[in-house]
Scaffold this active site. Structure first.
Site, short mmCIF file in Angstrom:
data_model
loop_
_atom_site.label_atom_id
_atom_site.label_comp_id
_atom_site.label_asym_id
_atom_site.label_seq_id
_atom_site.Cartn_x
_atom_site.Cartn_y
_atom_site.Cartn_z
N LEU A 15 35.71 24.47 17.26
CA LEU A 15 35.63 24.17 18.68
C LEU A 15 36.98 23.63 19.13
CD1 LEU A 15 32.11 22.51 18.74
CD2 LEU A 15 32.72 24.77 19.63
N SER A 16 37.18 23.49 20.43
CA SER A 16 38.49 23.01 20.88
C SER A 16 38.81 21.66 20.28
CB SER A 16 38.57 22.96 22.41
OG SER A 16 37.61 22.08 22.94
N GLU A 17 37.81 20.77 20.17
CA GLU A 17 38.00 19.49 19.49
C GLU A 17 36.78 19.10 18.67
OE1 GLU A 17 41.38 19.40 22.08
OE2 GLU A 17 39.29 19.72 22.63
N THR A 18 37.06 18.46 17.55
CA THR A 18 36.04 17.79 16.75
C THR A 18 36.41 16.32 16.74
OG1 THR A 18 35.62 19.74 15.38
CG2 THR A 18 34.99 17.59 14.47
N HIS A 38 36.69 15.16 26.90
CA HIS A 38 35.33 15.68 26.71
C HIS A 38 34.77 15.32 25.34
CE1 HIS A 38 37.11 19.21 24.65
NE2 HIS A 38 35.89 19.47 24.22
#
Length: 195
Positions: free
Chosen positions: A44-47, A81
């Site tokens: 995902l874009s961030e973890t 987010h």
């Protein structure tokens, strides 16, 4: 070792909208390579990785945690987010008893608190610069039908505004170089990673 992991859609109350982030709860430190491998696996874009600061802390009672964010390629200094997603996991899934949580991050202390309209995050405000409409037309299109009168833009936050899945947030500027961002979330996945 089993590692609790959640996927949360941030800035929405509907699954498969907003910005998705993975959230991992860490009882102990992980090495850098393992952080990166997990982020690459989640893709995902961030973890986000929420870490207890002391061995006696727990995710339900404690009010201060470490927080780090990784893309599939690298660690990043701030992610709004994924901070919202992390706060939602602690408040709504883990049932943290505190009204406010503090995260120690590469961007300093960040706070999140529960409110009637969602979770309010206290984040740093990046410096902005005046821009002509033509220079940021692609970003204005993201806003849809909102009328734009004046543009002050921070190149540091460009990628934060691009979500093809939509989303909703409330932004309030505060004195002292801070901004409150309020949003809601939808938990879409819960499980354990085996590492």
């Amino acid at each position: 070792m089993q590692l609790p992991v959640f996927v949360v859609d941030a800035f929405t109350v509907e699954s498969f909208r907003g910005n998705p982030a993975a959230v991992c709860l860490l009882e102990n430190e992980l090495d850098e390579e393992t952080h990166q491998k997990i982020a690459r696996e989640m893709n995902l874009s961030e973890t986000a990785f929420i870490r207890k600061l002391h061995p006696t802390d727990n995710f339900t009672q404690s009010s201060c945690f470490g927080l780090r964010w990784f893309t599939p390629a690298t660690e990043v200094p701030l992610c709004g987010h994924a901070t919202l997603a992390s706060s939602a996991v602690l408040f709504h899934k883990i049932k943290n008893v505190n009204k406010s949580i503090t995260f120690l991050t590469l961007s300093g202390e960040l706070k999140a608190r529960q409110a009637d309209e969602g979770i309010v995050m206290d984040l740093p405000l990046y410096p902005t610069y005046p821009k002509a409409h033509e220079e940021v037309q692609d970003l204005i299109q993201v806003l849809g039908t909102v009328r734009v009168q004046d543009i002050h833009y921070s190149p540091d936050t460009r990628k934060l505004l691009c979500s093809c899945r939509g989303g909703e947030m409330k932004i309030s500027l505060r004195d002292g170089g801070r901004v409150d961002i309020t949003g809601q979330t939808a938990l879409v996945l819960e499980g354990n990673l085996t590492i």
